[in-house]
Design an enzyme around this catalytic site. Structure first.
Site, mmCIF file in Angstrom:
data_model
loop_
_atom_site.group_PDB
_atom_site.id
_atom_site.type_symbol
_atom_site.label_atom_id
_atom_site.label_comp_id
_atom_site.label_asym_id
_atom_site.label_seq_id
_atom_site.Cartn_x
_atom_site.Cartn_y
_atom_site.Cartn_z
ATOM 1 N N GLU A 1 3.527 -4.937 1.702
ATOM 2 C CA GLU A 1 2.667 -4.335 2.724
ATOM 3 C C GLU A 1 1.635 -5.323 3.226
ATOM 4 O OE1 GLU A 1 -0.583 -2.776 4.742
ATOM 5 O OE2 GLU A 1 -0.837 -3.500 2.678
ATOM 6 N N ASP B 1 2.806 -4.080 -3.651
ATOM 7 C CA ASP B 1 2.560 -5.513 -3.796
ATOM 8 C C ASP B 1 1.104 -5.839 -4.082
ATOM 9 O OD1 ASP B 1 2.181 -4.507 -1.145
ATOM 10 O OD2 ASP B 1 2.059 -6.555 -0.380
#
Length: 392
Positions: free
Chosen positions: A135, A78
């Protein structure tokens, strides 16, 4: 993988990384990234590639030989909601979102390791390649675990890495035990009676009470906790419903706490509640405290950290491998996996001239790609090598 093949892998990893950088996606929105990863894994000939694990996560499995042990390697995918200020040709094409933490590089390195291991083998057992979403806000690992990650793709141990600005490319660091902290979030809401700024005695405003609370919170670490326990309590926002000539009747204090042991986290929360209540009472305000635990501490397994050091010495050279001097008070969602299996998290250099993580001018250093890919592959070959396999 040597010579021309290795050179081609570096070129490909660089192209993958820059493509991912140009198309960043926030947590649980990594549709394009996940499809890119899954397509590459299938192209490499993995035995199994499964998408939509924990939302947008991808898991690939590769088996060689007859060994029944499995080891996981994890990368995060991400990006962050930060507008990119760099001027590289592959800069973000998505306004307000960028890879400001290097997850594009982490993904490319793990893809590179998957290709190396698929083409060259050299291990006996199963490798699980875990590409994790979300994350940055500490939700992706738990989402994958809740979706049956351990039951569907069982593994015995896990390894992950992160790039580190300021550490030269080609350098490696990790440490046994605590290496990254837990992150707790808190919100303290004070309620009183607002009024005109010229008549503070006619109400019971909350701003002075909030300021006193912020100051008093500083005593948690300095006076309530042992100096031997590394911890941080930071107030990051103070918001009110007042204006220039109106005293607020509501004040919100928001912040962040870091620690390395659950009992320290519990003590921080308890002391915070005592301080907030006592301060509010002193100023005649009502108070409510919300305290949440977003990340758990990241604790490296001592035995597997030793194996990580051994693999690193093969890849980086003994002179470029070091024990991290102290734990970091940053947090990492990888820690959730370590609640289920032992593992080790490591840092590799992103260059001394690198902008800091989460900076709008940050960029992953492509020179580090080959080090990360080779480290991942070397861990597998050492941990699942036939000679070591019999001892495990």
């Amino acid at each position: 993988m040597i010579g021309a093949n290795l050179g081609r892998l570096v070129e490909d990893m660089t192209a993958w990384r820059r493509d991912l950088h140009a198309h960043p996606e926030f947590g649980f929105e990594e549709q394009r990234t996940s499809a890119f990863v899954a397509a590459k894994l299938r192209e490499f000939g993995l035995d199994e590639v499964v998408e939509d694990v924990g939302g947008t996560g991808v898991v690939g499995r590769l088996k060689r030989g007859s060994g029944n042990r499995a080891i996981a390697l994890r990368a995060d995918m991400d990006a962050l909601r930060i507008p990119e200020q760099g001027d590289v040709p592959y800069r973000s094409t998505r306004l307000g979102t960028m890879h400001a933490c290097g997850h594009d590089g982490h993904t490319a390195m793990l893809l590179g390791a998957a290709r190396m291991l698929a083409e060259d083998g050299g291990f006996d057992g199963t490798v699980c390649f875990i590409f994790q979403p979300a994350e940055e806000w500490g939700k992706g690992a738990q989402a994958m675990l809740a979706d049956g990650l351990m039951e569907r793709f069982p593994f015995d141990e896990i390894y992950g890495l992160h790039n580190m600005p300021g550490l030269p490319v080609g350098r490696f660091e990790t440490r046994t035990g605590a290496i990254m902290s837990a992150e707790d979030n808190f919100e303290i809401v004070l309620k009183g009676v607002g009024g005109h700024a010229a008549r503070p005695h006619s109400g019971n405003e909350t701003l002075v009470a909030a300021c006193a609370t912020v100051v008093n919170l500083q005593t948690i670490v300095s006076r309530r906790l042992s100096p031997a326990d590394i911890s941080v309590v930071s107030v990051t926002e103070l918001l009110t419903d007042g204006t220039r000539n109106a005293l607020p009747g509501l004040a919100r204090i928001l912040g962040d706490a870091r620690s390395f042991r659950p009992e320290v986290s519990a003590r921080i929360e308890a002391e915070m509640r005592v301080i907030a209540k006592g301060t509010a009472d002193a100023y005649g305000c009502e108070v409510a405290v919300t305290y949440t635990r977003e990340f758990v501490p990241l604790i490296n397994d001592p035995v597997l950290t030793g194996h990580a050091f051994a693999a690193a010495e093969t890849v980086f050279g003994a002179d470029n491998v070091a024990t991290a001097a102290e734990p970091m008070t940053g947090s990492e969602d990888f820690a959730r996996f370590l609640e289920h299996v032992p593992g080790c998290f490591v840092f590799i250099g992103n260059g001394e001239g690198s902008a800091p993580l989460h900076n709008p001018r940050y960029d992953f250093n492509d020179d580090a790609l080959i080090f990360g890919a080779r480290f991942h592959a070397e861990v597998i070959r050492q941990r699942l090598a036939p000679a070591d396999y019999a001892q495990a």
